[in-house]
Design a protein around this motif. Sequence first.
Motif, PDB file in Angstrom:
ATOM      1  N   ASN A  37       0.773  -1.279  -0.017  1.00 53.95           N
ATOM      2  CA  ASN A  37      -0.045  -0.236  -0.002  1.00 53.95           C
ATOM      3  C   ASN A  37       0.793   1.294  -0.010  1.00 53.95           C
ATOM      4  O   ASN A  37       0.374   2.281  -0.509  1.00 53.95           O
ATOM      5  CB  ASN A  37      -0.955   0.136   1.322  1.00 53.95           C
ATOM      6  CG  ASN A  37      -2.082  -0.775   1.135  1.00 53.95           C
ATOM      7  OD1 ASN A  37      -2.407  -1.550  -0.183  1.00 53.95           O
ATOM      8  ND2 ASN A  37      -2.837  -1.539   2.004  1.00 53.95           N
ATOM      9  N   GLY A  38       1.900   1.385   0.394  1.00 55.49           N
ATOM     10  CA  GLY A  38       3.071   2.498   0.571  1.00 55.49           C
ATOM     11  C   GLY A  38       3.302   2.712  -0.672  1.00 55.49           C
ATOM     12  O   GLY A  38       3.893   3.822  -0.979  1.00 55.49           O
ATOM     13  N   HIS A  39       3.160   1.853  -1.800  1.00 51.63           N
ATOM     14  CA  HIS A  39       3.417   2.093  -3.000  1.00 51.63           C
ATOM     15  C   HIS A  39       2.386   2.140  -4.052  1.00 51.63           C
ATOM     16  O   HIS A  39       2.474   2.131  -5.103  1.00 51.63           O
ATOM     17  CB  HIS A  39       4.445   1.099  -3.501  1.00 51.63           C
ATOM     18  CG  HIS A  39       5.792   1.005  -2.980  1.00 51.63           C
ATOM     19  ND1 HIS A  39       6.762   2.030  -3.216  1.00 51.63           N
ATOM     20  CD2 HIS A  39       6.513   0.214  -1.931  1.00 51.63           C
ATOM     21  CE1 HIS A  39       7.850   1.848  -2.446  1.00 51.63           C
ATOM     22  NE2 HIS A  39       7.521   0.713  -1.832  1.00 51.63           N
ATOM     23  N   ARG A  40       1.011   2.297  -3.310  1.00 53.49           N
ATOM     24  CA  ARG A  40       0.033   2.361  -4.072  1.00 53.49           C
ATOM     25  C   ARG A  40      -0.405   1.124  -4.907  1.00 53.49           C
ATOM     26  O   ARG A  40      -0.864   1.016  -6.031  1.00 53.49           O
ATOM     27  CB  ARG A  40      -0.039   3.428  -4.875  1.00 53.49           C
ATOM     28  CG  ARG A  40      -0.175   5.026  -4.283  1.00 53.49           C
ATOM     29  CD  ARG A  40      -0.594   5.995  -4.842  1.00 53.49           C
ATOM     30  NE  ARG A  40      -0.615   7.023  -4.128  1.00 53.49           N
ATOM     31  CZ  ARG A  40      -0.023   8.280  -4.589  1.00 53.49           C
ATOM     32  NH1 ARG A  40       0.808   8.341  -5.660  1.00 53.49           N
ATOM     33  NH2 ARG A  40       0.018   9.504  -3.620  1.00 53.49           N
ATOM     34  N   LEU A  41       0.136  -0.137  -4.191  1.00 48.61           N
ATOM     35  CA  LEU A  41       0.067  -1.241  -5.129  1.00 48.61           C
ATOM     36  C   LEU A  41      -0.970  -2.204  -3.998  1.00 48.61           C
ATOM     37  O   LEU A  41      -1.021  -1.850  -2.848  1.00 48.61           O
ATOM     38  CB  LEU A  41       1.285  -1.950  -5.148  1.00 48.61           C
ATOM     39  CG  LEU A  41       2.478  -1.244  -6.037  1.00 48.61           C
ATOM     40  CD1 LEU A  41       3.469  -1.917  -5.867  1.00 48.61           C
ATOM     41  CD2 LEU A  41       1.752  -1.247  -7.405  1.00 48.61           C
TER      42      LEU A  41
ATOM     43  N   CYS B 289       4.076  -9.856  -2.413  1.00 45.37           N
ATOM     44  CA  CYS B 289       3.663  -9.870  -3.866  1.00 45.37           C
ATOM     45  C   CYS B 289       2.707  -9.036  -4.085  1.00 45.37           C
ATOM     46  O   CYS B 289       1.761  -9.035  -3.538  1.00 45.37           O
ATOM     47  CB  CYS B 289       3.140 -11.209  -4.267  1.00 45.37           C
ATOM     48  SG  CYS B 289       4.498 -12.864  -4.108  1.00 45.37           S
ATOM     49  N   CYS B 290       3.180  -7.662  -4.800  1.00 48.41           N
ATOM     50  CA  CYS B 290       2.397  -6.640  -4.700  1.00 48.41           C
ATOM     51  C   CYS B 290       1.995  -6.509  -6.368  1.00 48.41           C
ATOM     52  O   CYS B 290       2.969  -6.853  -7.044  1.00 48.41           O
ATOM     53  CB  CYS B 290       3.188  -5.527  -4.459  1.00 48.41           C
ATOM     54  SG  CYS B 290       4.007  -5.488  -2.685  1.00 48.41           S
ATOM     55  N   GLU B 291       0.823  -5.926  -6.317  1.00 48.79           N
ATOM     56  CA  GLU B 291       0.350  -5.811  -7.973  1.00 48.79           C
ATOM     57  C   GLU B 291      -0.255  -4.371  -8.058  1.00 48.79           C
ATOM     58  O   GLU B 291      -1.058  -3.859  -7.290  1.00 48.79           O
ATOM     59  CB  GLU B 291      -0.674  -6.932  -7.947  1.00 48.79           C
ATOM     60  CG  GLU B 291      -1.485  -7.113  -9.502  1.00 48.79           C
ATOM     61  CD  GLU B 291      -2.503  -8.244  -9.530  1.00 48.79           C
ATOM     62  OE1 GLU B 291      -2.247  -9.156 -10.182  1.00 48.79           O
ATOM     63  OE2 GLU B 291      -3.338  -8.149  -8.467  1.00 48.79           O
ATOM     64  N   GLY B 292      -0.252  -3.945  -9.502  1.00 45.71           N
ATOM     65  CA  GLY B 292      -0.832  -2.728  -9.767  1.00 45.71           C
ATOM     66  C   GLY B 292      -1.456  -2.835 -11.214  1.00 45.71           C
ATOM     67  O   GLY B 292      -0.944  -3.909 -11.927  1.00 45.71           O
ATOM     68  N   PRO B 293      -1.678  -1.802 -11.719  1.00 43.23           N
ATOM     69  CA  PRO B 293      -2.186  -1.762 -13.078  1.00 43.23           C
ATOM     70  C   PRO B 293      -1.123  -1.966 -14.158  1.00 43.23           C
ATOM     71  O   PRO B 293       0.179  -1.522 -13.551  1.00 43.23           O
ATOM     72  CB  PRO B 293      -3.038  -0.469 -13.372  1.00 43.23           C
ATOM     73  CG  PRO B 293      -3.231  -0.079 -11.845  1.00 43.23           C
ATOM     74  CD  PRO B 293      -2.356  -0.575 -10.825  1.00 43.23           C
ATOM     75  N   TRP B 294      -1.317  -2.666 -15.287  1.00 47.02           N
ATOM     76  CA  TRP B 294      -0.106  -2.867 -15.977  1.00 47.02           C
ATOM     77  C   TRP B 294       0.747  -1.644 -16.227  1.00 47.02           C
ATOM     78  O   TRP B 294       1.661  -1.673 -16.612  1.00 47.02           O
ATOM     79  CB  TRP B 294      -0.554  -3.495 -17.339  1.00 47.02           C
ATOM     80  CG  TRP B 294      -1.310  -2.402 -18.219  1.00 47.02           C
ATOM     81  CD1 TRP B 294      -2.834  -2.446 -18.182  1.00 47.02           C
ATOM     82  CD2 TRP B 294      -0.933  -1.464 -19.219  1.00 47.02           C
ATOM     83  NE1 TRP B 294      -3.268  -1.158 -18.991  1.00 47.02           N
ATOM     84  CE2 TRP B 294      -2.004  -0.724 -19.695  1.00 47.02           C
ATOM     85  CE3 TRP B 294       0.341  -1.314 -19.628  1.00 47.02           C
ATOM     86  CZ2 TRP B 294      -2.118   0.190 -20.678  1.00 47.02           C
ATOM     87  CZ3 TRP B 294       0.540  -0.440 -20.530  1.00 47.02           C
ATOM     88  CH2 TRP B 294      -0.812   0.458 -20.956  1.00 47.02           C
ATOM     89  N   ASN B 295       0.184  -0.300 -16.300  1.00 46.52           N
ATOM     90  CA  ASN B 295       0.991   0.860 -16.452  1.00 46.52           C
ATOM     91  C   ASN B 295       1.514   1.598 -15.272  1.00 46.52           C
ATOM     92  O   ASN B 295       1.715   2.754 -15.380  1.00 46.52           O
ATOM     93  CB  ASN B 295       0.157   1.807 -17.352  1.00 46.52           C
ATOM     94  CG  ASN B 295      -1.291   2.125 -16.713  1.00 46.52           C
ATOM     95  OD1 ASN B 295      -1.778   1.658 -15.664  1.00 46.52           O
ATOM     96  ND2 ASN B 295      -1.971   3.152 -17.172  1.00 46.52           N
ATOM     97  N   THR B 296       1.539   0.833 -14.271  1.00 47.55           N
ATOM     98  CA  THR B 296       1.945   1.474 -12.979  1.00 47.55           C
ATOM     99  C   THR B 296       3.569   1.499 -13.137  1.00 47.55           C
ATOM    100  O   THR B 296       4.425   0.793 -13.484  1.00 47.55           O
ATOM    101  CB  THR B 296       1.885   0.511 -11.783  1.00 47.55           C
ATOM    102  OG1 THR B 296       0.421   0.268 -11.760  1.00 47.55           O
ATOM    103  CG2 THR B 296       2.056   1.107 -10.673  1.00 47.55           C
ATOM    104  N   PRO B 297       4.007   2.710 -12.822  1.00 45.09           N
ATOM    105  CA  PRO B 297       5.544   3.164 -12.878  1.00 45.09           C
ATOM    106  C   PRO B 297       6.115   2.222 -11.846  1.00 45.09           C
ATOM    107  O   PRO B 297       5.490   1.881 -11.087  1.00 45.09           O
ATOM    108  CB  PRO B 297       5.662   4.574 -12.599  1.00 45.09           C
ATOM    109  CG  PRO B 297       4.299   5.049 -11.867  1.00 45.09           C
ATOM    110  CD  PRO B 297       3.250   4.009 -12.345  1.00 45.09           C
ATOM    111  N   PHE B 298       7.578   2.115 -11.942  1.00 49.63           N
ATOM    112  CA  PHE B 298       8.255   1.420 -11.124  1.00 49.63           C
ATOM    113  C   PHE B 298       8.172   2.188  -9.851  1.00 49.63           C
ATOM    114  O   PHE B 298       8.625   3.423  -9.803  1.00 49.63           O
ATOM    115  CB  PHE B 298       9.619   0.937 -11.413  1.00 49.63           C
ATOM    116  CG  PHE B 298       9.677  -0.289 -12.711  1.00 49.63           C
ATOM    117  CD1 PHE B 298       9.511  -1.359 -12.574  1.00 49.63           C
ATOM    118  CD2 PHE B 298       9.644   0.470 -13.793  1.00 49.63           C
ATOM    119  CE1 PHE B 298       9.572  -2.328 -13.616  1.00 49.63           C
ATOM    120  CE2 PHE B 298       9.655  -0.375 -15.193  1.00 49.63           C
ATOM    121  CZ  PHE B 298       9.742  -1.841 -14.756  1.00 49.63           C
ATOM    122  N   PRO B 299       8.052   1.328  -8.509  1.00 49.97           N
ATOM    123  CA  PRO B 299       8.045   2.155  -7.176  1.00 49.97           C
ATOM    124  C   PRO B 299       9.500   2.499  -6.911  1.00 49.97           C
ATOM    125  O   PRO B 299      10.338   1.963  -7.326  1.00 49.97           O
ATOM    126  CB  PRO B 299       7.488   0.942  -6.208  1.00 49.97           C
ATOM    127  CG  PRO B 299       7.257  -0.218  -6.939  1.00 49.97           C
ATOM    128  CD  PRO B 299       7.528   0.068  -8.355  1.00 49.97           C
TER     129      PRO B 299
END
Length: 136
Positions: free
Chosen positions: A70-74, A126-136
């Motif tokens: 969550n700290g990386h919006r994931l 294991c953290c997941e975000g939308p395919w266009n999420t920039p690298f944290p």
Amino acid sequence: MKVVLCLLVVGISSFRSNEAATTFDHAPLVYNFYDVMAQAACAARGTTTNRIWAMRRSCSGVKTCHQICNGHRLTCIHAYHVYKNPKILLENSDMQTDEGVNGLSMTNYVGGCSWRAGHCGPNYCCCEGPWNTPFP
């Protein structure tokens, strides 16, 4: 095969262990085998077209995997413990050696995203975000 091994040795020896790598260009060619294992396991957990990261988690840390992601919006989707310093098995390109000898291992933490902070358990989230999420 001999050329590849020489390149790996050069890559490792040219990287000083007390320096933090800021980009992959400055990391040794093998980077970190444990990170690669965790990333492969995390990627296998994905069920949609999303970007997935294996984030390191300290056993003595103060965050759960949910908090780390969550700290990386994931979103945390799973957690693993990759055991370090495995037994080194014999090379097996020509024949199967060390039959029945365990080498690398991991623990699959069902519910590991909410494993209590400050307690050893999963050391990768294991953290997941939308395919266009920039690298944290």
